[in-house]
Design a protein around this motif. Structure first.
Motif, PDB file in Angstrom:
ATOM      1  N   VAL A 120     -15.432  -5.480  -4.636  1.00 22.64           N
ATOM      2  CA  VAL A 120     -14.424  -4.724  -5.427  1.00 22.64           C
ATOM      3  C   VAL A 120     -14.925  -3.940  -6.540  1.00 22.64           C
ATOM      4  N   LYS A 121     -15.805  -4.636  -7.281  1.00 22.78           N
ATOM      5  CA  LYS A 121     -16.280  -3.837  -8.616  1.00 22.78           C
ATOM      6  C   LYS A 121     -17.269  -2.792  -8.119  1.00 22.78           C
ATOM      7  N   LYS A 122     -18.050  -2.884  -6.998  1.00 25.35           N
ATOM      8  CA  LYS A 122     -18.716  -1.770  -6.517  1.00 25.35           C
ATOM      9  C   LYS A 122     -18.044  -0.553  -5.987  1.00 25.35           C
ATOM     10  N   ALA A 123     -16.950  -0.991  -5.347  1.00 23.08           N
ATOM     11  CA  ALA A 123     -16.223   0.036  -4.759  1.00 23.08           C
ATOM     12  C   ALA A 123     -15.415   0.831  -5.837  1.00 23.08           C
ATOM     13  N   LYS A 124     -15.256   0.156  -7.027  1.00 19.92           N
ATOM     14  CA  LYS A 124     -14.445   0.952  -7.961  1.00 19.92           C
ATOM     15  C   LYS A 124     -15.393   1.921  -8.952  1.00 19.92           C
ATOM     16  N   LEU A 125     -16.833   1.657  -8.561  1.00 19.33           N
ATOM     17  CA  LEU A 125     -17.709   2.465  -9.431  1.00 19.33           C
ATOM     18  C   LEU A 125     -17.371   3.958  -9.409  1.00 19.33           C
ATOM     19  N   PRO A 126     -17.399   4.549 -10.482  1.00 19.31           N
ATOM     20  CA  PRO A 126     -17.364   6.117 -10.156  1.00 19.31           C
ATOM     21  C   PRO A 126     -18.345   6.891  -9.706  1.00 19.31           C
ATOM     22  N   CYS A 127     -19.387   6.142  -9.312  1.00 21.48           N
ATOM     23  CA  CYS A 127     -20.540   7.090  -8.801  1.00 21.48           C
ATOM     24  C   CYS A 127     -20.790   6.567  -7.231  1.00 21.48           C
ATOM     25  N   GLU A 128     -19.706   5.499  -6.875  1.00 23.60           N
ATOM     26  CA  GLU A 128     -19.692   5.104  -5.568  1.00 23.60           C
ATOM     27  C   GLU A 128     -18.980   5.962  -4.603  1.00 23.60           C
ATOM     28  N   LYS A 170      -8.502   2.671  -4.475  1.00 28.41           N
ATOM     29  CA  LYS A 170      -7.472   3.246  -5.442  1.00 28.41           C
ATOM     30  C   LYS A 170      -6.632   2.107  -5.734  1.00 28.41           C
ATOM     31  N   LEU A 171      -6.546   1.011  -4.901  1.00 27.70           N
ATOM     32  CA  LEU A 171      -5.715  -0.156  -5.426  1.00 27.70           C
ATOM     33  C   LEU A 171      -5.935  -0.562  -6.435  1.00 27.70           C
ATOM     34  N   PRO A 172      -5.095  -1.489  -7.318  1.00 29.82           N
ATOM     35  CA  PRO A 172      -5.216  -2.446  -8.484  1.00 29.82           C
ATOM     36  C   PRO A 172      -6.308  -3.318  -7.773  1.00 29.82           C
ATOM     37  N   ASP A 173      -7.252  -3.840  -8.769  1.00 34.38           N
ATOM     38  CA  ASP A 173      -8.316  -4.924  -8.308  1.00 34.38           C
ATOM     39  C   ASP A 173      -7.729  -5.962  -7.726  1.00 34.38           C
ATOM     40  N   ASP A 174      -6.628  -6.680  -8.232  1.00 31.20           N
ATOM     41  CA  ASP A 174      -6.036  -7.789  -7.587  1.00 31.20           C
ATOM     42  C   ASP A 174      -5.650  -7.581  -6.389  1.00 31.20           C
ATOM     43  N   ASP A 175      -4.860  -6.811  -6.173  1.00 30.43           N
ATOM     44  CA  ASP A 175      -4.320  -6.360  -4.954  1.00 30.43           C
ATOM     45  C   ASP A 175      -5.357  -6.103  -3.689  1.00 30.43           C
ATOM     46  N   LEU A 235       0.793  -1.224   0.020  1.00 30.83           N
ATOM     47  CA  LEU A 235      -0.028  -0.081   0.125  1.00 30.83           C
ATOM     48  C   LEU A 235       0.811   1.335  -0.064  1.00 30.83           C
ATOM     49  N   ARG A 236       1.721   1.234   0.877  1.00 28.92           N
ATOM     50  CA  ARG A 236       2.827   2.390   0.857  1.00 28.92           C
ATOM     51  C   ARG A 236       3.484   2.555  -0.573  1.00 28.92           C
ATOM     52  N   ARG A 251     -19.054  -5.793   7.691  1.00 26.06           N
ATOM     53  CA  ARG A 251     -19.101  -4.122   7.441  1.00 26.06           C
ATOM     54  C   ARG A 251     -17.591  -3.576   7.465  1.00 26.06           C
ATOM     55  N   ALA A 252     -16.824  -4.053   8.242  1.00 29.15           N
ATOM     56  CA  ALA A 252     -15.272  -3.666   8.255  1.00 29.15           C
ATOM     57  C   ALA A 252     -15.020  -3.983   6.703  1.00 29.15           C
ATOM     58  N   LEU A 253     -15.189  -5.249   6.095  1.00 28.50           N
ATOM     59  CA  LEU A 253     -14.615  -5.486   4.765  1.00 28.50           C
ATOM     60  C   LEU A 253     -15.197  -4.763   3.875  1.00 28.50           C
ATOM     61  N   PHE A 254     -16.262  -4.195   3.889  1.00 30.31           N
ATOM     62  CA  PHE A 254     -16.787  -2.973   3.162  1.00 30.31           C
ATOM     63  C   PHE A 254     -16.294  -1.607   3.352  1.00 30.31           C
ATOM     64  N   VAL A 255     -15.780  -1.416   4.585  1.00 30.96           N
ATOM     65  CA  VAL A 255     -15.266  -0.163   4.965  1.00 30.96           C
ATOM     66  C   VAL A 255     -13.794  -0.249   4.220  1.00 30.96           C
ATOM     67  N   LEU A 256     -13.217  -1.300   4.293  1.00 27.56           N
ATOM     68  CA  LEU A 256     -11.844  -1.413   3.699  1.00 27.56           C
ATOM     69  C   LEU A 256     -11.846  -1.491   2.310  1.00 27.56           C
ATOM     70  N   ALA A 257     -12.985  -2.002   1.855  1.00 30.59           N
ATOM     71  CA  ALA A 257     -12.863  -2.029   0.200  1.00 30.59           C
ATOM     72  C   ALA A 257     -13.052  -0.445  -0.359  1.00 30.59           C
ATOM     73  N   SER A 258     -13.956   0.453   0.564  1.00 33.86           N
ATOM     74  CA  SER A 258     -14.136   1.462   0.418  1.00 33.86           C
ATOM     75  C   SER A 258     -13.220   2.441   0.197  1.00 33.86           C
ATOM     76  N   TYR A 259     -12.375   2.346   1.482  1.00 37.50           N
ATOM     77  CA  TYR A 259     -11.173   3.074   1.657  1.00 37.50           C
ATOM     78  C   TYR A 259      -9.952   2.862   0.851  1.00 37.50           C
ATOM     79  N   TYR A 260      -9.671   1.394   0.573  1.00 35.96           N
ATOM     80  CA  TYR A 260      -8.632   1.335  -0.400  1.00 35.96           C
ATOM     81  C   TYR A 260      -8.952   1.023  -1.751  1.00 35.96           C
TER      82      TYR A 260
END
Length: 135
Positions: free
Chosen positions: A102-110, A71-76, A27-28, A60-69
């Motif tokens: 992951v797909k939902k977190a990457k949506l531009p409107c999300e 900008k990472l590449p999908d695989d990571d 991540l760094r 819910r923590a999984l959802f929070v992490l997906a939202s926060y991170y």
């Protein structure tokens, strides 16, 4: 000996040292978080070993992490969420569900999950005072 979440202690130690250090290092490198670790306290707590003691709120923590991170590449992002799910959810979430997350977190409107939602998560599992004190 088993940890509280029924994972053998040797596996959990390996998970903590290998996966989390790999995640933070990557991540760094990808500048998702900088070397000064400006990551919010709530995210730091979710990624810490203290969070595994709480049996509620893992999804819910999984959802929070997906939202926060997001900008990472999908695989990571997928690998990180799958490892988190494997060791922190009562019933690990299926790979298909994580891919959809992951797909939902990457949506531009999300919208990105805000600090208020993260604080509500910590309140619901009883960890708010441990993380934020008396704020």
């Amino acid at each position: 000996m088993l940890t509280k979440n029924r994972v053998p202690e040797s596996v959990w130690k390996q998970y903590q040292t290998k996966v989390l250090s790999w995640t933070i290092k990557n991540l760094r490198q990808k500048r998702a978080i900088d070397a000064n670790s400006d990551t919010p306290k709530s995210i730091q707590y979710i990624l810490s070993s203290k969070f595994k003691d709480h049996r509620d709120g893992a999804k819910r923590a999984l959802f929070v992490l997906a939202s926060y991170y997001r900008k990472l590449p999908d695989d990571d992002l997928f690998k990180m969420l799958r490892e988190f799910s494997r060791y922190n959810c009562k019933e690990p979430i299926t790979d298909w569900s994580i891919k959809q997350l992951v797909k939902k977190a990457k949506l531009p409107c999300e919208r990105v999950v805000g600090e208020r939602y993260r604080k509500d998560l910590l309140r619901s599992i009883g960890a708010y005072k441990e993380v934020y004190g008396d704020e």
